[in-house]
Design a protein around this motif. Structure first.
Motif, mmCIF file in Angstrom:
data_model
loop_
_atom_site.group_PDB
_atom_site.id
_atom_site.type_symbol
_atom_site.label_atom_id
_atom_site.label_comp_id
_atom_site.label_asym_id
_atom_site.label_seq_id
_atom_site.Cartn_x
_atom_site.Cartn_y
_atom_site.Cartn_z
ATOM 1 N N MET A 1 2.421 -9.233 5.072
ATOM 2 C CA MET A 1 2.530 -8.344 6.212
ATOM 3 C C MET A 1 2.839 -6.919 5.763
ATOM 4 O O MET A 1 2.268 -5.974 6.275
ATOM 5 C CB MET A 1 3.607 -8.880 7.156
ATOM 6 C CG MET A 1 3.785 -8.054 8.386
ATOM 7 S SD MET A 1 2.312 -8.190 9.406
ATOM 8 C CE MET A 1 2.770 -7.203 10.758
ATOM 9 N N LYS A 2 3.746 -6.756 4.798
ATOM 10 C CA LYS A 2 4.083 -5.424 4.310
ATOM 11 C C LYS A 2 2.868 -4.751 3.684
ATOM 12 O O LYS A 2 2.700 -3.538 3.784
ATOM 13 C CB LYS A 2 5.206 -5.491 3.291
ATOM 14 C CG LYS A 2 6.544 -5.851 3.871
ATOM 15 C CD LYS A 2 7.601 -5.885 2.794
ATOM 16 C CE LYS A 2 8.930 -6.304 3.353
ATOM 17 N NZ LYS A 2 9.965 -6.340 2.318
ATOM 18 N N LYS A 3 2.033 -5.554 3.058
ATOM 19 C CA LYS A 3 0.836 -5.036 2.407
ATOM 20 C C LYS A 3 -0.114 -4.419 3.446
ATOM 21 O O LYS A 3 -0.660 -3.344 3.240
ATOM 22 C CB LYS A 3 0.150 -6.169 1.658
ATOM 23 C CG LYS A 3 -1.000 -5.775 0.806
ATOM 24 C CD LYS A 3 -1.527 -7.008 0.088
ATOM 25 C CE LYS A 3 -2.571 -6.675 -0.927
ATOM 26 N NZ LYS A 3 -3.076 -7.866 -1.603
ATOM 27 N N TYR A 4 -0.294 -5.088 4.574
ATOM 28 C CA TYR A 4 -1.173 -4.586 5.617
ATOM 29 C C TYR A 4 -0.624 -3.320 6.257
ATOM 30 O O TYR A 4 -1.379 -2.397 6.556
ATOM 31 C CB TYR A 4 -1.409 -5.658 6.684
ATOM 32 C CG TYR A 4 -2.164 -6.844 6.155
ATOM 33 C CD1 TYR A 4 -3.461 -6.704 5.685
ATOM 34 C CD2 TYR A 4 -1.579 -8.101 6.118
ATOM 35 C CE1 TYR A 4 -4.164 -7.785 5.192
ATOM 36 C CE2 TYR A 4 -2.275 -9.191 5.627
ATOM 37 C CZ TYR A 4 -3.565 -9.027 5.163
ATOM 38 O OH TYR A 4 -4.251 -10.094 4.680
ATOM 39 N N TRP A 11 -4.378 4.600 5.436
ATOM 40 C CA TRP A 11 -5.628 4.885 6.127
ATOM 41 C C TRP A 11 -5.423 5.952 7.211
ATOM 42 O O TRP A 11 -6.200 6.883 7.332
ATOM 43 C CB TRP A 11 -6.176 3.594 6.719
ATOM 44 C CG TRP A 11 -7.501 3.774 7.391
ATOM 45 C CD1 TRP A 11 -8.693 4.027 6.798
ATOM 46 C CD2 TRP A 11 -7.752 3.713 8.791
ATOM 47 N NE1 TRP A 11 -9.675 4.131 7.736
ATOM 48 C CE2 TRP A 11 -9.121 3.938 8.982
ATOM 49 C CE3 TRP A 11 -6.949 3.493 9.902
ATOM 50 C CZ2 TRP A 11 -9.706 3.958 10.227
ATOM 51 C CZ3 TRP A 11 -7.540 3.498 11.146
ATOM 52 C CH2 TRP A 11 -8.895 3.725 11.291
ATOM 53 N N ILE A 12 -4.355 5.821 7.998
ATOM 54 C CA ILE A 12 -4.071 6.783 9.067
ATOM 55 C C ILE A 12 -3.746 8.154 8.489
ATOM 56 O O ILE A 12 -4.195 9.174 8.994
ATOM 57 C CB ILE A 12 -2.938 6.269 9.972
ATOM 58 C CG1 ILE A 12 -3.439 5.070 10.775
ATOM 59 C CG2 ILE A 12 -2.434 7.360 10.900
ATOM 60 C CD1 ILE A 12 -2.372 4.369 11.574
#
Length: 52
Positions: A1-4, A11-12
């Motif tokens: 989850m931390k990776k995502y 990306w943002i």
């Protein structure tokens, strides 16, 4: 989850870097050749839609 979450953040932040460009210049009165103060200049591409 931390990776995502980390990749989403990267990306943002990358979108903001490419979304803005800095252009400098001077707007002058054509008859008096004096600079015009407090002018807003908009630069549009052919396929852009103005949003305010």
């Amino acid at each position: 989850m931390k990776k995502y979450v980390f990749f989403l953040f990267l990306w943002i932040s990358g979108i903001n870097v490419f979304a803005q460009q800095h252009i400098t210049g001077k707007v002058i009165n054509s008859s008096t050749q004096t600079p015009i103060e407090f002018v807003n200049v908009l630069l549009y591409q052919n396929d852009s839609i103005p949003v305010s």
